[in-house]
Enzyme design. Structure first.
Site, PDB file in Angstrom:
ATOM      1  N   LYS A   1     -43.435  41.882  -3.609  1.00 34.89           N
ATOM      2  CA  LYS A   1     -44.117  42.162  -4.899  1.00 34.89           C
ATOM      3  C   LYS A   1     -42.925  41.540  -6.096  1.00 34.89           C
ATOM      4  O   LYS A   1     -43.574  40.893  -7.235  1.00 34.89           O
ATOM      5  CB  LYS A   1     -44.230  43.512  -5.339  1.00 34.89           C
ATOM      6  CG  LYS A   1     -45.460  44.045  -4.650  1.00 34.89           C
ATOM      7  CD  LYS A   1     -45.540  45.635  -5.045  1.00 34.89           C
ATOM      8  CE  LYS A   1     -46.990  46.277  -4.362  1.00 34.89           C
ATOM      9  NZ  LYS A   1     -46.859  47.722  -4.816  1.00 34.89           N
TER      10      LYS A   1
ATOM     11  N   ALA B   1     -41.977  48.235  -7.874  1.00 31.46           N
ATOM     12  CA  ALA B   1     -41.810  49.353  -6.774  1.00 31.46           C
ATOM     13  C   ALA B   1     -42.997  49.440  -5.951  1.00 31.46           C
ATOM     14  O   ALA B   1     -43.919  48.979  -6.249  1.00 31.46           O
ATOM     15  CB  ALA B   1     -41.650  50.751  -7.655  1.00 31.46           C
ATOM     16  N   ASP B   2     -42.689  50.335  -4.929  1.00 33.03           N
ATOM     17  CA  ASP B   2     -43.886  50.461  -3.826  1.00 33.03           C
ATOM     18  C   ASP B   2     -43.589  52.040  -3.154  1.00 33.03           C
ATOM     19  O   ASP B   2     -42.562  52.309  -2.907  1.00 33.03           O
ATOM     20  CB  ASP B   2     -44.056  49.691  -2.856  1.00 33.03           C
ATOM     21  CG  ASP B   2     -45.371  49.630  -2.112  1.00 33.03           C
ATOM     22  OD1 ASP B   2     -46.428  49.513  -2.877  1.00 33.03           O
ATOM     23  OD2 ASP B   2     -45.492  49.845  -0.786  1.00 33.03           O
ATOM     24  N   THR B   3     -44.768  52.726  -3.269  1.00 32.92           N
ATOM     25  CA  THR B   3     -44.720  53.708  -2.373  1.00 32.92           C
ATOM     26  C   THR B   3     -45.716  53.970  -1.384  1.00 32.92           C
ATOM     27  O   THR B   3     -46.665  53.420  -1.390  1.00 32.92           O
ATOM     28  CB  THR B   3     -44.929  55.078  -3.819  1.00 32.92           C
ATOM     29  OG1 THR B   3     -44.260  54.910  -4.898  1.00 32.92           O
ATOM     30  CG2 THR B   3     -45.061  56.296  -2.960  1.00 32.92           C
TER      31      THR B   3
ATOM     32  N   ALA C   1     -39.904  52.367  -2.570  1.00 33.74           N
ATOM     33  CA  ALA C   1     -38.697  51.467  -2.701  1.00 33.74           C
ATOM     34  C   ALA C   1     -38.750  50.886  -4.118  1.00 33.74           C
ATOM     35  O   ALA C   1     -39.945  50.795  -4.710  1.00 33.74           O
ATOM     36  CB  ALA C   1     -39.223  50.341  -1.579  1.00 33.74           C
TER      37      ALA C   1
END
Length: 200
Positions: free
Chosen positions: A59, A80-82, A117
Protein backbone atom coordinates in the site's frame (compact mmCIF):
# COMPACT_ATOMS: atom_id res chain seq x y z
CA UNK A 1 10.00 19.61 10.65
CA UNK A 2 7.09 18.60 8.47
CA UNK A 3 3.79 20.47 8.90
CA UNK A 4 1.63 17.63 7.57
CA UNK A 5 1.64 14.05 6.32
CA UNK A 6 -0.23 12.16 3.62
CA UNK A 7 -2.54 9.42 4.90
CA UNK A 8 -3.05 6.70 2.32
CA UNK A 9 -6.17 5.20 3.88
CA UNK A 10 -9.92 5.39 3.30
CA UNK A 11 -10.63 4.71 7.00
CA UNK A 12 -12.41 7.56 8.81
CA UNK A 13 -11.21 6.02 12.10
CA UNK A 14 -7.55 6.49 11.12
CA UNK A 15 -8.27 10.14 10.37
CA UNK A 16 -9.89 10.59 13.80
CA UNK A 17 -6.92 8.95 15.51
CA UNK A 18 -4.40 11.22 13.75
CA UNK A 19 -6.51 14.23 14.78
CA UNK A 20 -6.42 12.93 18.37
CA UNK A 21 -2.61 13.29 18.47
CA UNK A 22 -2.64 16.59 16.58
CA UNK A 23 -1.19 15.41 13.26
CA UNK A 24 -2.22 17.49 10.24
CA UNK A 25 -2.88 15.22 7.27
CA UNK A 26 -4.14 15.11 3.71
CA UNK A 27 -5.69 12.04 2.13
CA UNK A 28 -3.79 10.31 -0.65
CA UNK A 29 -6.37 7.84 -1.95
CA UNK A 30 -6.29 5.39 -4.87
CA UNK A 31 -7.71 6.55 -8.20
CA UNK A 32 -10.70 4.60 -9.55
CA UNK A 33 -8.42 2.85 -12.09
CA UNK A 34 -6.09 1.54 -9.36
CA UNK A 35 -6.83 -2.03 -8.25
CA UNK A 36 -6.41 -1.32 -4.54
CA UNK A 37 -8.40 -4.39 -3.41
CA UNK A 38 -6.01 -6.85 -5.12
CA UNK A 39 -3.22 -5.69 -2.79
CA UNK A 40 -5.10 -7.34 0.09
CA UNK A 41 -5.14 -10.85 -1.44
CA UNK A 42 -3.87 -13.48 1.02
CA UNK A 43 -1.19 -15.92 -0.13
CA UNK A 44 -1.69 -19.63 0.63
CA UNK A 45 -0.38 -20.54 4.09
CA UNK A 46 0.63 -16.96 4.89
CA UNK A 47 0.94 -16.15 8.60
CA UNK A 48 -1.25 -13.21 9.73
CA UNK A 49 1.68 -11.06 10.94
CA UNK A 50 3.58 -11.54 7.67
CA UNK A 51 0.42 -10.86 5.66
CA UNK A 52 -0.48 -7.56 7.34
CA UNK A 53 3.08 -6.22 7.12
CA UNK A 54 3.43 -7.26 3.44
CA UNK A 55 0.11 -5.60 2.51
CA UNK A 56 1.06 -2.39 4.33
CA UNK A 57 4.34 -2.27 2.39
CA UNK A 58 2.48 -2.75 -0.92
CA UNK A 59 0.00 0.00 0.00
CA UNK A 60 2.86 2.36 0.82
CA UNK A 61 4.63 1.58 -2.48
CA UNK A 62 1.38 2.30 -4.36
CA UNK A 63 0.86 5.56 -2.43
CA UNK A 64 4.39 6.77 -3.22
CA UNK A 65 3.85 6.03 -6.92
CA UNK A 66 0.56 7.98 -6.73
CA UNK A 67 2.27 10.93 -4.99
CA UNK A 68 4.91 11.10 -7.74
CA UNK A 69 2.35 10.75 -10.56
CA UNK A 70 0.20 13.57 -9.12
CA UNK A 71 3.23 15.82 -8.67
CA UNK A 72 2.24 16.72 -5.11
CA UNK A 73 4.56 18.47 -2.69
CA UNK A 74 6.85 16.23 -0.66
CA UNK A 75 5.74 15.10 2.82
CA UNK A 76 5.86 11.85 4.79
CA UNK A 77 3.36 9.19 3.67
CA UNK A 78 1.64 6.94 6.23
CA UNK A 79 -0.05 3.61 5.49
CA UNK A 80 -1.66 1.01 7.73
CA UNK A 81 -3.48 -2.30 7.46
CA UNK A 82 -5.42 -4.22 10.10
CA UNK A 83 -6.29 -7.89 10.16
CA UNK A 84 -8.11 -10.17 12.58
CA UNK A 85 -6.62 -13.61 13.19
CA UNK A 86 -8.21 -16.64 14.80
CA UNK A 87 -5.20 -18.88 15.35
CA UNK A 88 -3.34 -18.72 12.03
CA UNK A 89 -6.49 -18.00 10.06
CA UNK A 90 -6.96 -14.49 8.66
CA UNK A 91 -10.47 -13.04 8.91
CA UNK A 92 -10.69 -10.20 6.40
CA UNK A 93 -13.57 -7.91 5.50
CA UNK A 94 -16.84 -9.81 5.00
CA UNK A 95 -18.14 -9.84 1.43
CA UNK A 96 -21.79 -10.04 2.55
CA UNK A 97 -24.06 -10.33 5.59
CA UNK A 98 -23.91 -14.15 5.60
CA UNK A 99 -20.12 -14.11 5.80
CA UNK A 100 -20.25 -11.43 8.53
CA UNK A 101 -22.62 -13.65 10.60
CA UNK A 102 -20.34 -16.67 10.11
CA UNK A 103 -17.25 -14.71 11.23
CA UNK A 104 -18.97 -13.37 14.34
CA UNK A 105 -20.27 -16.83 15.24
CA UNK A 106 -16.66 -18.05 15.22
CA UNK A 107 -15.34 -15.10 17.25
CA UNK A 108 -18.11 -15.33 19.88
CA UNK A 109 -16.84 -16.83 23.15
CA UNK A 110 -13.25 -16.84 21.84
CA UNK A 111 -10.07 -14.77 22.09
CA UNK A 112 -8.58 -13.57 18.82
CA UNK A 113 -5.66 -11.37 17.76
CA UNK A 114 -5.86 -8.02 16.01
CA UNK A 115 -2.73 -7.10 14.06
CA UNK A 116 -2.17 -3.61 12.70
CA UNK A 117 0.93 -2.89 10.65
CA UNK A 118 1.99 0.69 9.98
CA UNK A 119 4.64 2.11 7.69
CA UNK A 120 5.78 5.66 6.99
CA UNK A 121 8.17 6.93 4.36
CA UNK A 122 9.89 10.28 3.95
CA UNK A 123 12.27 10.49 1.01
CA UNK A 124 14.28 7.26 1.07
CA UNK A 125 13.73 6.73 4.80
CA UNK A 126 11.11 4.06 5.67
CA UNK A 127 9.98 2.97 9.13
CA UNK A 128 7.59 0.12 9.92
CA UNK A 129 6.00 -1.32 13.06
CA UNK A 130 3.51 -3.99 14.07
CA UNK A 131 0.95 -3.72 16.86
CA UNK A 132 -0.53 -6.95 18.24
CA UNK A 133 -3.55 -7.01 20.56
CA UNK A 134 -5.90 -9.66 21.94
CA UNK A 135 -9.68 -9.33 22.10
CA UNK A 136 -12.07 -11.67 23.90
CA UNK A 137 -15.72 -11.78 22.81
CA UNK A 138 -18.47 -13.00 25.11
CA UNK A 139 -20.75 -15.75 23.77
CA UNK A 140 -23.41 -14.32 21.40
CA UNK A 141 -26.77 -15.76 20.43
CA UNK A 142 -27.65 -16.08 16.74
CA UNK A 143 -30.28 -13.34 17.28
CA UNK A 144 -27.63 -11.00 18.73
CA UNK A 145 -25.29 -11.72 15.81
CA UNK A 146 -28.08 -11.15 13.28
CA UNK A 147 -29.10 -7.85 14.90
CA UNK A 148 -25.51 -6.61 14.91
CA UNK A 149 -24.98 -7.54 11.25
CA UNK A 150 -28.29 -5.84 10.32
CA UNK A 151 -26.93 -2.60 11.85
CA UNK A 152 -24.50 -2.52 8.90
CA UNK A 153 -21.51 -1.88 11.16
CA UNK A 154 -19.57 -5.11 10.35
CA UNK A 155 -19.30 -4.37 6.62
CA UNK A 156 -15.92 -3.11 5.45
CA UNK A 157 -14.25 -4.11 8.73
CA UNK A 158 -11.72 -6.90 9.27
CA UNK A 159 -13.27 -9.64 11.38
CA UNK A 160 -16.73 -8.12 10.83
CA UNK A 161 -16.76 -5.78 13.82
CA UNK A 162 -15.71 -2.31 14.99
CA UNK A 163 -14.31 -2.12 18.52
CA UNK A 164 -15.42 1.53 18.83
CA UNK A 165 -19.02 0.74 17.83
CA UNK A 166 -21.87 -1.51 18.96
CA UNK A 167 -19.61 -4.57 19.16
CA UNK A 168 -18.22 -3.12 22.41
CA UNK A 169 -21.30 -4.54 24.17
CA UNK A 170 -19.87 -8.05 23.53
CA UNK A 171 -16.18 -7.43 24.19
CA UNK A 172 -15.22 -8.90 27.57
CA UNK A 173 -11.52 -8.16 27.59
CA UNK A 174 -8.83 -6.36 25.59
CA UNK A 175 -5.07 -6.73 25.99
CA UNK A 176 -2.87 -4.46 23.92
CA UNK A 177 -3.55 -1.24 22.03
CA UNK A 178 -7.13 0.02 21.79
CA UNK A 179 -6.16 2.44 19.00
CA UNK A 180 -4.33 -0.42 17.29
CA UNK A 181 -7.54 -2.46 17.28
CA UNK A 182 -9.32 0.58 15.80
CA UNK A 183 -6.76 0.62 12.99
CA UNK A 184 -3.88 2.92 13.96
CA UNK A 185 -1.76 2.21 17.07
CA UNK A 186 -1.05 5.73 18.29
CA UNK A 187 2.01 5.03 20.43
CA UNK A 188 3.92 3.37 17.56
CA UNK A 189 2.56 5.88 15.02
CA UNK A 190 3.71 8.87 17.08
CA UNK A 191 7.16 7.30 17.58
CA UNK A 192 7.60 6.73 13.84
CA UNK A 193 6.32 10.16 12.85
CA UNK A 194 8.75 11.85 15.25
CA UNK A 195 11.57 9.85 13.59
CA UNK A 196 10.72 11.51 10.26
CA UNK A 197 10.38 14.99 11.80
CA UNK A 198 6.61 15.25 12.35
CA UNK A 199 5.30 16.93 15.50
CA UNK A 200 2.85 14.84 17.54
Amino acid sequence: MSDFIYLASQSPRRRQLLEQIGVQHQLLLPDPHEDAESLEAVKAGEAPAHYVQRVTGLKLDAALTRLKALGLSAAPVLCADTTVALGREILGKPVDAAQARAMLARLAGQTHRVLTAIAVQKGRQRHAALSESWVRFSPMTSAQIRAYVESGEPMGKAGAYGVQGRAAAYIEHIRGSYSGIMGLPLFETAQMLRQVGVRC
